[in-house]
Design a protein around this motif. Structure first.
Motif, mmCIF file in Angstrom:
data_model
loop_
_atom_site.group_PDB
_atom_site.id
_atom_site.type_symbol
_atom_site.label_atom_id
_atom_site.label_comp_id
_atom_site.label_asym_id
_atom_site.label_seq_id
_atom_site.Cartn_x
_atom_site.Cartn_y
_atom_site.Cartn_z
ATOM 1 N N ARG A 109 0.841 -1.195 0.000
ATOM 2 C CA ARG A 109 0.000 0.000 0.000
ATOM 3 C C ARG A 109 0.881 1.252 0.000
ATOM 4 N NH1 ARG A 109 -3.629 -1.818 3.169
ATOM 5 N NH2 ARG A 109 -2.526 -1.396 5.098
ATOM 6 N N GLY A 110 1.935 1.234 0.812
ATOM 7 C CA GLY A 110 2.855 2.369 0.864
ATOM 8 C C GLY A 110 3.545 2.614 -0.464
ATOM 9 N N ASN A 111 3.988 1.550 -1.131
ATOM 10 C CA ASN A 111 4.623 1.692 -2.448
ATOM 11 C C ASN A 111 3.662 2.299 -3.460
ATOM 12 O OD1 ASN A 111 7.107 0.686 -1.681
ATOM 13 N ND2 ASN A 111 6.600 -1.412 -2.248
ATOM 14 N N TRP A 112 2.413 1.852 -3.435
ATOM 15 C CA TRP A 112 1.432 2.377 -4.380
ATOM 16 C C TRP A 112 1.148 3.855 -4.095
ATOM 17 C CZ3 TRP A 112 -3.084 4.864 -5.158
ATOM 18 C CH2 TRP A 112 -3.631 4.773 -6.434
ATOM 19 N N VAL A 113 0.954 4.197 -2.831
ATOM 20 C CA VAL A 113 0.667 5.592 -2.460
ATOM 21 C C VAL A 113 1.833 6.490 -2.842
ATOM 22 C CG1 VAL A 113 0.370 7.130 -0.477
ATOM 23 C CG2 VAL A 113 -1.036 5.075 -0.686
ATOM 24 N N ARG A 114 3.047 6.028 -2.599
ATOM 25 C CA ARG A 114 4.239 6.809 -2.957
ATOM 26 C C ARG A 114 4.265 7.069 -4.465
ATOM 27 N NH1 ARG A 114 8.631 3.674 -0.982
ATOM 28 N NH2 ARG A 114 8.649 2.657 -2.995
ATOM 29 N N GLY A 115 4.026 6.034 -5.267
ATOM 30 C CA GLY A 115 4.027 6.208 -6.721
ATOM 31 C C GLY A 115 2.911 7.115 -7.204
ATOM 32 N N ALA A 116 1.725 6.947 -6.653
ATOM 33 C CA ALA A 116 0.589 7.776 -7.063
ATOM 34 C C ALA A 116 0.803 9.235 -6.682
ATOM 35 C CB ALA A 116 -0.698 7.250 -6.429
ATOM 36 N N ALA A 117 1.337 9.460 -5.497
ATOM 37 C CA ALA A 117 1.576 10.835 -5.045
ATOM 38 C C ALA A 117 2.633 11.514 -5.910
ATOM 39 C CB ALA A 117 1.993 10.832 -3.577
ATOM 40 N N MET A 118 3.686 10.778 -6.256
ATOM 41 C CA MET A 118 4.742 11.332 -7.114
ATOM 42 C C MET A 118 4.170 11.700 -8.477
ATOM 43 S SD MET A 118 8.074 11.999 -7.476
ATOM 44 C CE MET A 118 9.199 10.923 -6.630
ATOM 45 N N ARG A 119 3.361 10.810 -9.068
ATOM 46 C CA ARG A 119 2.757 11.083 -10.373
ATOM 47 C C ARG A 119 1.825 12.292 -10.307
ATOM 48 N NH1 ARG A 119 6.187 9.958 -12.378
ATOM 49 N NH2 ARG A 119 7.120 8.064 -11.798
ATOM 50 N N ALA A 120 0.998 12.355 -9.263
ATOM 51 C CA ALA A 120 0.083 13.487 -9.110
ATOM 52 C C ALA A 120 0.866 14.791 -8.981
ATOM 53 C CB ALA A 120 -0.823 13.277 -7.899
ATOM 54 N N GLY A 121 1.932 14.759 -8.206
ATOM 55 C CA GLY A 121 2.773 15.951 -8.052
ATOM 56 C C GLY A 121 3.379 16.384 -9.370
ATOM 57 N N LYS A 122 3.855 15.431 -10.167
ATOM 58 C CA LYS A 122 4.447 15.779 -11.461
ATOM 59 C C LYS A 122 3.398 16.369 -12.406
ATOM 60 C CE LYS A 122 8.509 12.871 -11.551
ATOM 61 N NZ LYS A 122 9.308 11.904 -12.312
ATOM 62 N N LEU A 123 2.200 15.857 -12.337
ATOM 63 C CA LEU A 123 1.123 16.394 -13.167
ATOM 64 C C LEU A 123 0.826 17.841 -12.783
ATOM 65 C CD1 LEU A 123 -0.991 15.850 -15.348
ATOM 66 C CD2 LEU A 123 -2.489 14.981 -13.548
ATOM 67 N N VAL A 124 0.663 18.093 -11.490
ATOM 68 C CA VAL A 124 0.392 19.457 -11.013
ATOM 69 C C VAL A 124 1.577 20.372 -11.323
ATOM 70 C CG1 VAL A 124 0.043 20.863 -8.941
ATOM 71 C CG2 VAL A 124 -1.267 18.753 -9.261
ATOM 72 N N GLY A 125 2.790 19.905 -11.077
ATOM 73 C CA GLY A 125 3.981 20.706 -11.366
ATOM 74 C C GLY A 125 4.123 21.031 -12.839
ATOM 75 N N SER A 126 3.740 20.094 -13.709
ATOM 76 C CA SER A 126 3.796 20.349 -15.147
ATOM 77 C C SER A 126 2.831 21.463 -15.542
ATOM 78 C CB SER A 126 3.458 19.072 -15.926
ATOM 79 O OG SER A 126 4.477 18.125 -15.803
ATOM 80 N N ILE A 127 1.650 21.442 -14.948
ATOM 81 C CA ILE A 127 0.669 22.494 -15.232
ATOM 82 C C ILE A 127 1.170 23.836 -14.695
ATOM 83 C CG2 ILE A 127 -1.664 23.313 -14.687
ATOM 84 C CD1 ILE A 127 -2.460 20.264 -14.667
ATOM 85 N N GLU A 128 1.655 23.853 -13.467
ATOM 86 C CA GLU A 128 2.136 25.100 -12.855
ATOM 87 C C GLU A 128 3.293 25.714 -13.629
ATOM 88 O OE1 GLU A 128 1.272 24.243 -8.120
ATOM 89 O OE2 GLU A 128 3.236 23.736 -8.948
ATOM 90 N N ASN A 129 4.176 24.875 -14.163
ATOM 91 C CA ASN A 129 5.378 25.370 -14.829
ATOM 92 C C ASN A 129 5.264 25.393 -16.345
ATOM 93 O OD1 ASN A 129 7.516 25.806 -12.633
ATOM 94 N ND2 ASN A 129 6.538 23.870 -12.085
ATOM 95 N N ARG A 130 4.062 25.074 -16.829
ATOM 96 C CA ARG A 130 3.786 25.089 -18.268
ATOM 97 C C ARG A 130 4.844 24.312 -19.053
ATOM 98 N NH1 ARG A 130 2.540 30.732 -16.962
ATOM 99 N NH2 ARG A 130 0.289 30.920 -16.915
ATOM 100 N N THR A 131 5.157 23.159 -18.547
ATOM 101 C CA THR A 131 6.110 22.266 -19.210
ATOM 102 C C THR A 131 5.682 20.835 -18.942
ATOM 103 O OG1 THR A 131 8.442 21.777 -19.511
ATOM 104 C CG2 THR A 131 7.719 22.159 -17.267
ATOM 105 N N VAL A 132 5.948 19.957 -19.884
ATOM 106 C CA VAL A 132 5.545 18.571 -19.713
ATOM 107 C C VAL A 132 6.720 17.783 -19.160
ATOM 108 C CG1 VAL A 132 4.718 16.505 -20.885
ATOM 109 C CG2 VAL A 132 3.888 18.750 -21.590
ATOM 110 N N TYR A 133 6.547 17.276 -17.963
ATOM 111 C CA TYR A 133 7.575 16.434 -17.334
ATOM 112 C C TYR A 133 6.869 15.443 -16.428
ATOM 113 C CZ TYR A 133 12.015 14.990 -15.407
ATOM 114 O OH TYR A 133 13.112 14.257 -15.056
ATOM 115 N N PHE A 134 6.530 14.289 -16.983
ATOM 116 C CA PHE A 134 5.801 13.282 -16.229
ATOM 117 C C PHE A 134 6.714 12.191 -15.783
ATOM 118 C CE2 PHE A 134 2.365 14.822 -19.143
ATOM 119 C CZ PHE A 134 1.709 15.550 -18.178
#
Length: 134
Positions: A109-134
């Motif tokens: 469960r911890g591994n899955w949450v860590r991966g999902a949180a990292m992906r969600a953060g990259k998605l939000v960061g890509s939008i905030e910085n107007r650059t695609v980095y997933f």
């Protein structure tokens, strides 16, 4: 983790606290290298690391790491930071395939949450910085 002499810290302007969510040390190391300093590794160094004990804290930590990655890419792509690879697409697929891990014990469960949180953060960061980095 890193160690640096104070005079070197001052030459590159210290840590950029504007990142505010995780990758200040990576930004700092990029700037050190661009200023001509070499990074080293000490196999004798010992680091004590305390893991997060609850899923909420773990998710917050990895979300912040992910959120900072697109900004790093935006700031350093022109000097050699590689773009995200096909592994990024595979990591999204991994999350879907491993959804049942949420029901299979604390570690999975911890591994899955860590991966999902990292992906969600990259998605939000890509939008905030107007650059695609997933």
């Amino acid at each position: 983790n890193l160690a640096v002499w104070v005079d070197v810290l001052e030459v590159v302007g210290g840590f950029n606290e504007d990142y505010g969510y995780g990758p200040e040390d990576i930004d700092f190391c990029w700037r050190l290298q661009l200023a001509g300093y070499r990074l080293g590794f000490s196999p004798q160094a010992l680091v004590h690391y305390r893991t997060r004990h609850d899923l909420r804290s773990l998710a917050r930590q990895f979300y912040r790491y992910g959120r900072g990655s697109p900004r790093l890419y935006r700031d350093f792509r022109s000097v050699g930071m590689p773009r995200s690879s096909i592994r990024a697409v595979k990591s999204w697929a991994w999350l879907v395939l491993h959804l049942p891990d949420l029901l299979r014990g604390r570690s999975r469960r911890g591994n899955w949450v860590r991966g999902a949180a990292m992906r969600a953060g990259k998605l939000v960061g890509s939008i905030e910085n107007r650059t695609v980095y997933f």
